[in-house]
Design an enzyme around this catalytic site. Structure first.
Site, PDB file in Angstrom:
ATOM      1  N   ASP A 181       0.853  -1.196   0.000  1.00 59.06           N
ATOM      2  CA  ASP A 181       0.000   0.000   0.000  1.00 59.06           C
ATOM      3  C   ASP A 181       0.889   1.247   0.000  1.00 59.06           C
ATOM      4  OD1 ASP A 181      -1.945   1.900   0.379  1.00 59.06           O
ATOM      5  OD2 ASP A 181      -2.284   1.405   2.496  1.00 59.06           O
TER       6      ASP A 181
ATOM      7  N   GLU B 141      -6.658 -20.248 -16.773  1.00 57.04           N
ATOM      8  CA  GLU B 141      -7.169 -20.895 -15.562  1.00 57.04           C
ATOM      9  C   GLU B 141      -8.092 -22.007 -16.054  1.00 57.04           C
ATOM     10  OE1 GLU B 141      -9.776 -20.502 -11.507  1.00 57.04           O
ATOM     11  OE2 GLU B 141     -10.336 -19.391 -13.290  1.00 57.04           O
TER      12      GLU B 141
ATOM     13  N   ASP C 164      -1.827  -1.150  -3.793  1.00 59.92           N
ATOM     14  CA  ASP C 164      -2.085  -0.422  -5.034  1.00 59.92           C
ATOM     15  C   ASP C 164      -0.920  -0.584  -6.009  1.00 59.92           C
ATOM     16  OD1 ASP C 164      -0.176   1.411  -3.904  1.00 59.92           O
ATOM     17  OD2 ASP C 164      -1.829   2.166  -2.674  1.00 59.92           O
TER      18      ASP C 164
ATOM     19  N   HIS D 176      -5.003 -17.364  -5.124  1.00 67.66           N
ATOM     20  CA  HIS D 176      -5.979 -16.609  -4.325  1.00 67.66           C
ATOM     21  C   HIS D 176      -7.287 -17.376  -4.117  1.00 67.66           C
ATOM     22  CE1 HIS D 176      -7.027 -16.118  -8.459  1.00 67.66           C
ATOM     23  NE2 HIS D 176      -8.207 -15.655  -8.120  1.00 67.66           N
ATOM     24  N   ASP D 177      -7.453 -18.512  -4.767  1.00 69.84           N
ATOM     25  CA  ASP D 177      -8.649 -19.349  -4.568  1.00 69.84           C
ATOM     26  C   ASP D 177      -8.322 -20.583  -3.724  1.00 69.84           C
ATOM     27  OD1 ASP D 177     -10.230 -17.709  -6.235  1.00 69.84           O
ATOM     28  OD2 ASP D 177      -9.530 -18.789  -8.014  1.00 69.84           O
TER      29      ASP D 177
ATOM     30  N   ASP E  28      -4.987  -9.903 -15.762  1.00 71.86           N
ATOM     31  CA  ASP E  28      -6.002 -10.940 -15.614  1.00 71.86           C
ATOM     32  C   ASP E  28      -7.158 -10.556 -16.543  1.00 71.86           C
ATOM     33  OD1 ASP E  28      -7.725 -12.928 -14.449  1.00 71.86           O
ATOM     34  OD2 ASP E  28      -6.621 -12.715 -12.569  1.00 71.86           O
TER      35      ASP E  28
ATOM     36  N   ASP F 158      -9.254 -15.919 -16.851  1.00 71.01           N
ATOM     37  CA  ASP F 158     -10.144 -16.426 -15.808  1.00 71.01           C
ATOM     38  C   ASP F 158     -11.116 -17.473 -16.365  1.00 71.01           C
ATOM     39  OD1 ASP F 158     -11.078 -16.043 -13.018  1.00 71.01           O
ATOM     40  OD2 ASP F 158     -12.949 -15.451 -13.993  1.00 71.01           O
TER      41      ASP F 158
ATOM     42  N   ASP G   1      -3.987   4.079   2.513  1.00 74.04           N
ATOM     43  CA  ASP G   1      -5.449   3.982   2.646  1.00 74.04           C
ATOM     44  C   ASP G   1      -5.890   2.573   3.034  1.00 74.04           C
ATOM     45  OD1 ASP G   1      -5.037   2.606   0.306  1.00 74.04           O
ATOM     46  OD2 ASP G   1      -6.529   3.707  -0.867  1.00 74.04           O
TER      47      ASP G   1
HETATM   48  C1  NOJ Z   1     -11.750 -17.727 -10.849  1.00 78.38           C
HETATM   49  C2  NOJ Z   1     -11.087 -16.691 -10.006  1.00 78.38           C
HETATM   50  O1  NOJ Z   1      -9.765 -17.084  -9.764  1.00 78.38           O
HETATM   51  C3  NOJ Z   1     -11.924 -16.571  -8.758  1.00 78.38           C
HETATM   52  O2  NOJ Z   1     -11.285 -15.796  -7.778  1.00 78.38           O
HETATM   53  C4  NOJ Z   1     -13.260 -16.010  -9.142  1.00 78.38           C
HETATM   54  O3  NOJ Z   1     -14.100 -15.977  -8.004  1.00 78.38           O
HETATM   55  C5  NOJ Z   1     -13.913 -16.852 -10.232  1.00 78.38           C
HETATM   56  N1  NOJ Z   1     -13.010 -17.223 -11.273  1.00 78.38           N
HETATM   57  C6  NOJ Z   1     -15.025 -16.088 -10.899  1.00 78.38           C
HETATM   58  O4  NOJ Z   1     -14.484 -15.085 -11.708  1.00 78.38           O
HETATM   59 MG    MG Z   2      -3.452   2.182  -1.248  1.00 76.77          MG
END
Ligand code: NOJ
Ligand code: MG
Length: 503
Positions: free
Chosen positions: A19, A258, A27, A320-321, A96, A198, A23
């Site tokens: 950051d 993905e 970023d 991140h998933d 992405d 994605d 805030d």
């Molecule tokens: C895959 C992404 O990696 C995930 O974070 C997202 O929730 C779903 N696609 C829907 O876009």
């Molecule tokens: Mg920031």
């Protein structure tokens, strides 16, 4: 060979990386300010999770404008500066791309809602109710419930494979294909080196909206659990036409999919004939496998056997998933994390590290009242802020409560996970065998996995609680126990340890 085959890529979750303006939200300028860390680490390319304007129902995966930057993250100029500064350090930037769906706030969907004759109505997938008023078919949203929501003013259902506020685009419509050609070009002209795409496998839905079949025990457990096999709602053969179109348009930029298909025979076709579709297709069977030699080795061997000539594997343990490998694979044990990182960086293929992997970061604790992910299977723990120093940051958008494992401390400690990762990346860079050499499984006792790369490099991993002895001999180049570096290797592998051997 090309940069993306030989290099190491690194995924950045922009809201959590750094950051710059205080805030509480990471970023783009924050990322630029930390490029020196990535250069020092030896990273060749970064993938940024979505940076576009979004109401953040799904944290950027609900895009309201594909050709702009979310004000929380900065401006287009900040992005240009990030690309330029990264370029000076030999680091490429991937964006992405979210082509399966938009946000319901996107101008196309807002227009589509105005009536059946709206100019952008057919940008989305609409269908009449069944005679009983129910949804047009049995498709399920990945996030739970039916994949259809009725829009009462126009009397039709629209499709959403994810949240109701993420309406699916209609890839049978040429106008949608043309829009995305423009989006790809927009980013390429700004110097973007490619895209992570994605839910790449999901964008084309069955034209006749046929019901998905009921899953059976022969399906992957995650598919069986869900009840239906996404055969018609996703994974249509026509998706490959779109990928070929993007590959032609992309020149020397790369497409990383993905490809969430939990069946290797469905994954392989995403590479096309080797060089006409995706450059890299993420392997989620590997991500979801346990840290057990027989499972991981089986997947690696199958990929080695099935990939067409010219195609290249990609290996990852965190995102991140799926969360962080230090938690999912290693249950917080540092020795296991070291083994997993050594494995990722020495298999044949491109490794993707997730920010924090380089310090062996486990998932962060997020108290229930601070959780922000809309999905019931909460993903926030894998998205907490990067601990640069030992200062916690409880006021960030997601709290950083424990900063005991952090970059500054590990940078000062040559025995740290951070130095192990950096040294492994440097070894890859120096050693043809590791960058491009063939993979061959060697015999190993149960609990261990041993493989050769190229002419004279052997990797041996003990993923068990017992000491084991393997046949390999030579000189240790790098070991998870750094005190063994440079010593003769006699085949002894203590519990949860790994070595790269010259020999
Ligand atoms: C895959 C992404 O990696 C995930 O974070 C997202 O929730 C779903 N696609 C829907 O876009
Ligand atoms: Mg920031």
């Amino acid at each position: 060979m090309s940069w993306w085959r030989e290099g190491v890529l690194y995924q950045i979750y922009p809201r959590s990386f750094a950051d710059s303006d205080g805030d509480g939200i990471g970023d783009l300028r924050g990322i630029t300010a930390r490029l020196d860390h990535l250069e020092w680490l030896g990273i060749d390319g970064i993938w940024l999770n979505p940076t576009m304007p979004s109401p953040n129902h799904d944290w950027g995966y609900d895009v309201a404008d594909y050709c702009a930057v979310h004000p929380d993250l900065g401006t287009l100029e900040d992005l240009d500066e990030l690309v330029a500064e990264a370029g000076k350090r030999g680091i490429r930037v991937l964006q992405d791309l979210v082509p399966n769906h938009t946000s319901d706030r996107h101008a196309w969907f807002q227009d589509a809602l105005t009536g059946r004759d709206a100019a952008h109505r057919e940008h989305y997938v609409w269908a009449d109710p069944r005679p009983d008023g129910g949804p047009p078919n049995n498709w399920l949203s990945v996030f739970g419930g039916p994949a259809w929501t009725l829009h009462e003013p126009t009397g039709q259902y629209y499709l959403h494979n994810f949240l109701p506020s993420q309406p699916d685009l209609n890839w049978w419509n040429d106008a949608v294909r043309d829009e995305f050609d423009r989006i790809l070009r927009f980013w390429y002209e700004r110097g973007i080196a490619g895209f992570r795409i994605d839910v790449c496998h999901a964008i084309v839905n069955d034209r006749d909206l046929r019901d998905d079949p009921v899953a059976t025990e022969a399906d992957h457990p995650k598919v069986y659990e869900r009840g239906l096999r996404a055969e018609f709602s996703m994974n249509r053969p026509e998706v490959h036409d779109v990928l070929k179109r993007w590959r032609r348009l992309s020149g020397d930029r790369i497409l990383v999919g993905e490809t969430y298909v939990l069946d290797l025979d469905q994954l392989i076709p995403y590479y096309g004939a080797g060089e006409d579709q995706l450059h890299l297709a993420f392997n989620f069977l590997f991500v979801h496998a346990d840290l057990v030699p027989a499972e991981l080795r089986g997947i690696v061997e199958a990929i080695e056997e099935k990939l067409p000539a010219g195609a290249w594997p990609v290996w990852t343990g965190s995102n991140h998933d799926a969360g962080r490998l230090a938690t999912r694979w290693a249950a917080g044990h540092e020795d296991r994390t070291r083994c997993a990182l050594l494995m990722l960086l020495t298999l044949r293929g491109t490794p993707f590290l997730y920010y924090g992997d380089e310090i062996g970061l486990p998932e962060g604790e997020v108290p229930p009242e601070r959780r922000l992910d809309p999905v019931p299977d909460n993903r926030d723990g894998g998205r907490t802020p990067m601990p640069w120093t030992d200062d916690p940051a409880p006021a960030m958008w997601l709290p950083l409560l424990d900063a005991s494992r952090n970059v500054a401390d590990q940078r000062a400690d040559p025995g740290s996970v951070l130095h192990l990762v950096r040294d492994l990346i440097a070894l890859r860079r120096d050693r043809d065998d590791l960058r491009r050499g063939d993979y061959e499984t060697l015999p190993a006792p149960r609990g261990a996995w041993v493989w050769r790369r190229g002419e004279a490099t052997t990797v041996a991993v003990n993923l068990s609680d017992a000491p084991l002895t393997v046949e390999a001999r030579g000189t240790v180049l790098i070991a998870t126990d750094r005190s063994r570096d440079g010593t003769p290797f006699d085949g002894a592998l203590p519990a949860w340890s790994a070595v790269v051997v010259d020999g």
